[in-house]
Design an enzyme around this catalytic site. Structure first.
Site, PDB file in Angstrom:
ATOM      1  N   GLU A 133       0.823  -1.203   0.000  1.00 51.92           N
ATOM      2  CA  GLU A 133       0.000   0.000   0.000  1.00 51.92           C
ATOM      3  C   GLU A 133       0.858   1.253   0.000  1.00 51.92           C
ATOM      4  OE1 GLU A 133      -4.035  -1.642   1.958  1.00 51.92           O
ATOM      5  OE2 GLU A 133      -2.906  -0.264   3.180  1.00 51.92           O
ATOM      6  N   CYS A 168       3.649  -4.264  16.459  1.00 55.15           N
ATOM      7  CA  CYS A 168       3.169  -3.308  17.463  1.00 55.15           C
ATOM      8  C   CYS A 168       1.663  -3.511  17.623  1.00 55.15           C
ATOM      9  CB  CYS A 168       3.480  -1.882  17.042  1.00 55.15           C
ATOM     10  SG  CYS A 168       5.251  -1.600  16.835  1.00 55.15           S
ATOM     11  N   CYS A 224      -2.501   6.575   9.314  1.00 56.14           N
ATOM     12  CA  CYS A 224      -1.374   5.917   9.996  1.00 56.14           C
ATOM     13  C   CYS A 224      -1.843   4.660  10.690  1.00 56.14           C
ATOM     14  CB  CYS A 224      -0.794   6.809  11.088  1.00 56.14           C
ATOM     15  SG  CYS A 224      -0.110   8.314  10.501  1.00 56.14           S
ATOM     16  N   CYS A 257       3.150   8.676   1.268  1.00 53.56           N
ATOM     17  CA  CYS A 257       3.497   7.804   2.380  1.00 53.56           C
ATOM     18  C   CYS A 257       3.905   6.471   1.763  1.00 53.56           C
ATOM     19  CB  CYS A 257       2.276   7.658   3.288  1.00 53.56           C
ATOM     20  SG  CYS A 257       2.559   6.535   4.648  1.00 53.56           S
ATOM     21  N   CYS A 261      -1.072  -1.441  15.539  1.00 53.71           N
ATOM     22  CA  CYS A 261      -0.845  -1.197  14.107  1.00 53.71           C
ATOM     23  C   CYS A 261      -1.344  -2.366  13.262  1.00 53.71           C
ATOM     24  CB  CYS A 261       0.645  -0.977  13.855  1.00 53.71           C
ATOM     25  SG  CYS A 261       1.042  -0.698  12.129  1.00 53.71           S
ATOM     26  N   CYS A 291       5.259  -6.383   8.056  1.00 50.09           N
ATOM     27  CA  CYS A 291       6.191  -5.819   9.038  1.00 50.09           C
ATOM     28  C   CYS A 291       6.371  -6.826  10.172  1.00 50.09           C
ATOM     29  CB  CYS A 291       5.621  -4.516   9.609  1.00 50.09           C
ATOM     30  SG  CYS A 291       6.735  -3.706  10.781  1.00 50.09           S
TER      31      CYS A 291
HETATM   32  N1  SAH Z   1       7.607   1.319  11.265  1.00 55.49           N
HETATM   33  C1  SAH Z   1       7.675   2.747  11.308  1.00 55.49           C
HETATM   34  C2  SAH Z   1       6.563   3.404  10.459  1.00 55.49           C
HETATM   35  C3  SAH Z   1       5.198   3.121  11.000  1.00 55.49           C
HETATM   36  S1  SAH Z   1       3.813   4.066  10.459  1.00 55.49           S
HETATM   37  C4  SAH Z   1       7.572   3.235  12.751  1.00 55.49           C
HETATM   38  O1  SAH Z   1       7.303   2.418  13.603  1.00 55.49           O
HETATM   39  O2  SAH Z   1       7.796   4.412  12.996  1.00 55.49           O
HETATM   40  C5  SAH Z   1       3.995   5.671  11.064  1.00 55.49           C
HETATM   41  C6  SAH Z   1       3.446   5.975  12.452  1.00 55.49           C
HETATM   42  O3  SAH Z   1       2.081   5.578  12.623  1.00 55.49           O
HETATM   43  C7  SAH Z   1       4.236   5.287  13.536  1.00 55.49           C
HETATM   44  O4  SAH Z   1       4.540   6.194  14.554  1.00 55.49           O
HETATM   45  C8  SAH Z   1       3.262   4.245  14.002  1.00 55.49           C
HETATM   46  O5  SAH Z   1       3.535   3.782  15.296  1.00 55.49           O
HETATM   47  C9  SAH Z   1       1.950   4.993  13.902  1.00 55.49           C
HETATM   48  N2  SAH Z   1       0.764   4.131  13.990  1.00 55.49           N
HETATM   49  C10 SAH Z   1       0.692   2.799  13.821  1.00 55.49           C
HETATM   50  N3  SAH Z   1      -0.571   2.366  14.034  1.00 55.49           N
HETATM   51  C11 SAH Z   1      -1.296   3.450  14.329  1.00 55.49           C
HETATM   52  C12 SAH Z   1      -2.689   3.652  14.640  1.00 55.49           C
HETATM   53  N4  SAH Z   1      -3.554   2.645  14.642  1.00 55.49           N
HETATM   54  N5  SAH Z   1      -3.098   4.918  14.889  1.00 55.49           N
HETATM   55  C13 SAH Z   1      -2.223   5.952  14.840  1.00 55.49           C
HETATM   56  N6  SAH Z   1      -0.916   5.819  14.553  1.00 55.49           N
HETATM   57  C14 SAH Z   1      -0.454   4.591  14.306  1.00 55.49           C
END
Ligand code: SAH
Length: 346
Positions: A89, A113, A328, A102, A116, A109
């Protein structure tokens, strides 16, 4: 056969010479790939017909758009199909002045987390340089507008694929002309990788997903946090700023009743005291598997106020594209693919 996308002008020039062509064809090739966004070598009409026919099958490295969802705010989420059939995506986020892309750095991944969506589907593989550059060209082509900013905040953890990410940054900067300062690499923090990145002395912005003000809470959200304690992560970040002279962003997801109390803001301010950094608060974007809640605007504002009072630079990111599952943390190719196949995609 290595795809040509992502190669620099000298590399493309060497390649055409290897093919028995004069050096100036390298410049033509560069222009057709990056400016005219050719999808195959066969399209490059300035090349001699015979050579073009011979090269028609040689891979440039472009993906195909498998599906597009348009959110009400104009954000577009693309599902892109790669040469091996994997789907990733990419999101195009337009404002009056900017077009931000983006980009994904991995298929899936491995970080898992809790909040996410990407991590829920597991990890498949790293993206190659051309697969990262292609995402930007695809959005530029589809919007018919120049891309101004890049955020590595799509699927994947960029610092687990540093080499390809950095070579894509080179290409985005030198071949497509996007300023390095308009590129942000977001990482959850991988041990030893931040000091290594500092040696690169890039002009891009590093964003670190902190998400908690203490080790205990952070470990609850981020499985890898246990192996990279907060004091060590913060020390590496401080050293990064010292070595690169670049300001650093800390991302902090706000989960109602979990990490959004005023005490957490106090603790965060304490942790970042005297640090040349910026905190970007991200109110949680809902995903199906977990029942976190987004805090109210009022609670978000209280959190902001505590940080501001303690002289911490702070902004709030209300993510775009929420109704297209493009915000995000909402990116996940496999589920989106299923809904497309079932005919319920946007
Ligand atoms: N792997 C990278 C990029 C992740 S996406 C990282 O961890 O930084 C970018 C941001 O969105 C990250 O800060 C991630 O933690 C956040 N993110 C992930 N899931 C989310 C959610 N459900 N709501 C808001 N932000 C989220």
């Amino acid at each position: 056969m290595t795809p040509l996308l992502g190669l620099s002008l000298p590399e493309l020039t060497a390649w055409v010479q290897q093919q028995g062509q004069p050096a100036y064809r390298g410049k033509q090739l560069h222009k057709w790939i990056y400016e005219k966004t050719a999808r195959s070598l066969g399209e490059i009409t300035v090349f001699p017909k015979q050579w073009r026919e011979k090269l028609a099958e040689y891979p440039l490295g472009r993906s195909t758009i498998y599906h597009k969802s348009v959110a009400t705010d104009g954000t577009i989420k693309y599902l892109l199909k790669l040469a091996d059939g994997q789907v990733i995506e990419t999101v195009g986020i337009p404002t009056e002045k900017r077009l931000t892309v983006c980009v994904s750095s991995q298929v899936g991944c491995p970080m898992a987390c809790d909040f996410c969506a990407t991590g829920k589907g597991g990890f498949i593989r790293n993206l190659a340089t051309h697969e990262i550059v292609d995402q930007v060209l695809t959005v530029q082509e589809d919007f018919q507008r120049r891309v101004s900013n890049i955020v590595f905040m799509g699927m994947g953890e960029p610092l687990l694929n540093t080499e390809n990410v950095l070579s894509a940054v080179r290409s985005l900067n030198q071949d497509i002309g996007i300023g390095q300062r308009s590129i942000t690499i977001s990482t959850v923090g991988i041990r030893d990788r931040i000091p290594k990145l500092a040696q690169h002395h890039g002009q891009f912005t590093l964003a670190v997903s902190l998400h908690a003000s203490n080790q205990h809470l952070r470990e609850k959200l981020i499985p890898s946090a246990g192996g990279y304690p907060l004091p060590e992560l913060i020390a590496d970040c401080r050293e990064y700023v010292k070595q690169t002279g670049r300001r650093l962003t800390f991302e902090y997801i706000l989960l109602s009743g979990f990490n959004d109390e005023p005490e957490h803001a106090e603790q965060l301010a304490q942790l970042l005291r005297g640090f040349q950094s910026h905190v970007n608060l991200i109110p949680y974007n809902p995903i199906q598997e977990v029942d976190f809640k987004r805090p109210t605007r009022q609670r978000v504002q209280s959190f902001v106020k505590v940080l501001e009072e303690r002289k911490i630079a702070v902004s709030v990111r209300y993510s775009r594209g929420l109704d297209a599952d493009a915000a995000c943390g909402q990116l996940r190719a496999s589920k989106a693919m299923n809904s497309v196949n079932n005919g319920v995609g946007a």
